[in-house]
Enzyme design. Structure first.
Site, PDB file in Angstrom:
ATOM      1  N   GLU A   1       0.762  -0.904   5.355  1.00  0.00           N
ATOM      2  CA  GLU A   1      -0.567  -1.318   5.792  1.00  0.00           C
ATOM      3  C   GLU A   1      -0.931  -2.691   5.247  1.00  0.00           C
ATOM      4  O   GLU A   1      -1.572  -3.491   5.937  1.00  0.00           O
ATOM      5  CB  GLU A   1      -1.615  -0.274   5.361  1.00  0.00           C
ATOM      6  CG  GLU A   1      -1.515   1.056   6.079  1.00  0.00           C
ATOM      7  CD  GLU A   1      -1.739   0.957   7.573  1.00  0.00           C
ATOM      8  OE1 GLU A   1      -2.309  -0.044   8.037  1.00  0.00           O
ATOM      9  OE2 GLU A   1      -1.343   1.889   8.288  1.00  0.00           O
TER      10      GLU A   1
ATOM     11  N   ASP B   1      -9.620  -0.976  12.023  1.00  0.00           N
ATOM     12  CA  ASP B   1      -9.100  -2.339  11.959  1.00  0.00           C
ATOM     13  C   ASP B   1      -9.555  -3.109  13.187  1.00  0.00           C
ATOM     14  O   ASP B   1     -10.417  -2.643  13.954  1.00  0.00           O
ATOM     15  CB  ASP B   1      -7.569  -2.320  11.837  1.00  0.00           C
ATOM     16  CG  ASP B   1      -6.873  -1.861  13.113  1.00  0.00           C
ATOM     17  OD1 ASP B   1      -7.566  -1.330  14.021  1.00  0.00           O
ATOM     18  OD2 ASP B   1      -5.651  -2.038  13.216  1.00  0.00           O
TER      19      ASP B   1
ATOM     20  N   TYR C   1     -10.526   0.137   5.134  1.00  0.00           N
ATOM     21  CA  TYR C   1      -9.492   0.398   6.145  1.00  0.00           C
ATOM     22  C   TYR C   1      -8.222   0.959   5.516  1.00  0.00           C
ATOM     23  O   TYR C   1      -7.700   1.996   5.957  1.00  0.00           O
ATOM     24  CB  TYR C   1      -9.145  -0.872   6.935  1.00  0.00           C
ATOM     25  CG  TYR C   1      -7.835  -0.719   7.647  1.00  0.00           C
ATOM     26  CD1 TYR C   1      -7.739   0.079   8.784  1.00  0.00           C
ATOM     27  CD2 TYR C   1      -6.666  -1.298   7.150  1.00  0.00           C
ATOM     28  CE1 TYR C   1      -6.523   0.290   9.412  1.00  0.00           C
ATOM     29  CE2 TYR C   1      -5.451  -1.094   7.768  1.00  0.00           C
ATOM     30  CZ  TYR C   1      -5.383  -0.299   8.908  1.00  0.00           C
ATOM     31  OH  TYR C   1      -4.182  -0.079   9.510  1.00  0.00           O
TER      32      TYR C   1
END
Length: 355
Positions: free
Chosen positions: A38, A139, A121
């Site tokens: 991520e 996102d 996030y």
């Protein structure tokens, strides 16, 4: 026609499984691997990340290995991905988890948010994908999908819009498969609900999409005015000795922090002073040989390159630890930012300086 939460989930997840792109980080529910992926995927294309992810995990297969590695090795493996603060924060975060959570990634969102570099996030992605916790991961792709679904008329990047978006996603989030739901929304935004030329006919949610009904999906999301890109004029010195070039590890905060760069400053006199004060080298007769440009997120670098006459066999004081000679023809340990890699590519077109 607005889709009910049940129909929304069924349509989205029914579409997701057949359309699932193969990605190495989807082969595991290891929270450490999900975290690494991520962070790498922030502002970076999937195909660019894939080989970096593989190499990174080969070098640091566990959170403990990352935490205990020299920072220079971490930055070297990140070389070329850009946004090096991500790599620094990732290692700081690993050290934090090692110290505060005995090396075990926490599952609670409030604990994940304590980790340096982990925002809402990333915390949502780790919690939902690794631990099946019902937490959204919002996102840019999700921003775009929901702003079009509801034809949201205000700037989506403002706090009121983000609060509204969080509320809407929580209403629809699948309580049984939250990780798949979050990944499906992101996948939908990346492959179907694209910024330009969206494939509305392929969208599993199109019957409830107000932007499609209005026949103007590309109008959304509405964003605040863009941050103006600032131009920075930099003076860069090429100091050559026996085919190698002098690099300096940037100790100051800001761009290039901890990275190895050709010595640079905002003007030539300051550059000469920097080199003299830190190395004892007094450069003379610098020759301007060209300009190399590089764009960062909010900065445009215009780097004027100054070639210093070859040092030859002259002697000079021992270099301090944050200065080093670099052979651009060899794969060396120093992590060099893309902006300065561009300078070495520029030099390849000038055999007089590169040979």
């Amino acid at each position: 026609m607005k889709l009910s939460p049940e129909r929304f989930r069924a349509n989205l997840l029914g579409w997701f499984q057949p359309e699932l792109r193969q990605m190495p980080w989807r082969e595991s529910k290891d929270p450490y691997q999900i975290w690494v992926s991520e962070i790498m995927l922030q502002q970076t294309q999937v195909n660019t990340v894939k080989p970096y992810f593989k190499r990174f995990l080969e070098a640091f297969p566990t959170l403990e290995a990352l935490a205990q590695s020299p920072s220079e090795k971490v930055l070297k493996l990140w070389e070329g991905l850009g946004y090096y603060s991500r790599a620094r924060n990732l290692q700081k975060g690993a050290q934090f988890v090692l110290a505060e959570f005995a090396g075990e990634m926490p599952s609670r969102v409030e604990d994940l948010l304590k980790i340096p570099g982990v925002g809402p996030y990333t915390a949502g992605a780790i919690a939902s994908i690794a631990f099946d916790i019902c937490e959204p991961a919002i996102d840019g792709n999700v921003n775009r999908v929901f702003s079009r679904l509801y034809a949201y008329a205000d700037p989506i990047d403002k706090p009121p819009a983000q609060r509204w978006l969080d509320q809407q996603v929580r209403i629809l989030l699948d309580p049984v498969r939250p990780g798949d739901f979050n990944q499906a929304l992101m996948e939908l935004g990346a492959t179907v609900c694209k910024p330009v030329n969206p494939l509305c006919q392929d969208c599993p949610l199109h019957t409830g999409c107000l932007a499609k009904i209005q026949a103007d999906p590309e109008q959304f999301p509405i964003k605040s005015s863009k941050t103006k890109i600032k131009r920075l004029d930099l003076q860069v010195a090429l100091i050559r000795y026996q085919g190698k070039y002098l690099l300096r590890q940037q100790r100051e905060s800001g761009i290039f922090h901890q990275l190895w760069v050709l010595p640079w400053e905002s003007d030539l006199s300051r550059l000469e002073t920097l080199i003299l004060n830190e190395t004892g080298l007094q450069i003379a007769e610098p020759q301007a040989i060209g300009t190399v440009s590089h764009t960062l997120t909010h900065r445009q670098l215009e780097m004027q390159i100054w070639a210093i006459p070859e040092l030859g066999k002259r002697t000079f004081p021992d270099l301090p630890g944050h200065w080093s000679w670099h052979d651009p023809c060899q794969n060396q340990a120093q992590a060099i930012p893309v902006a300065h890699q561009k300078i070495f590519k520029f030099l390849k077109e000038m055999p007089l300086f590169f040979s």
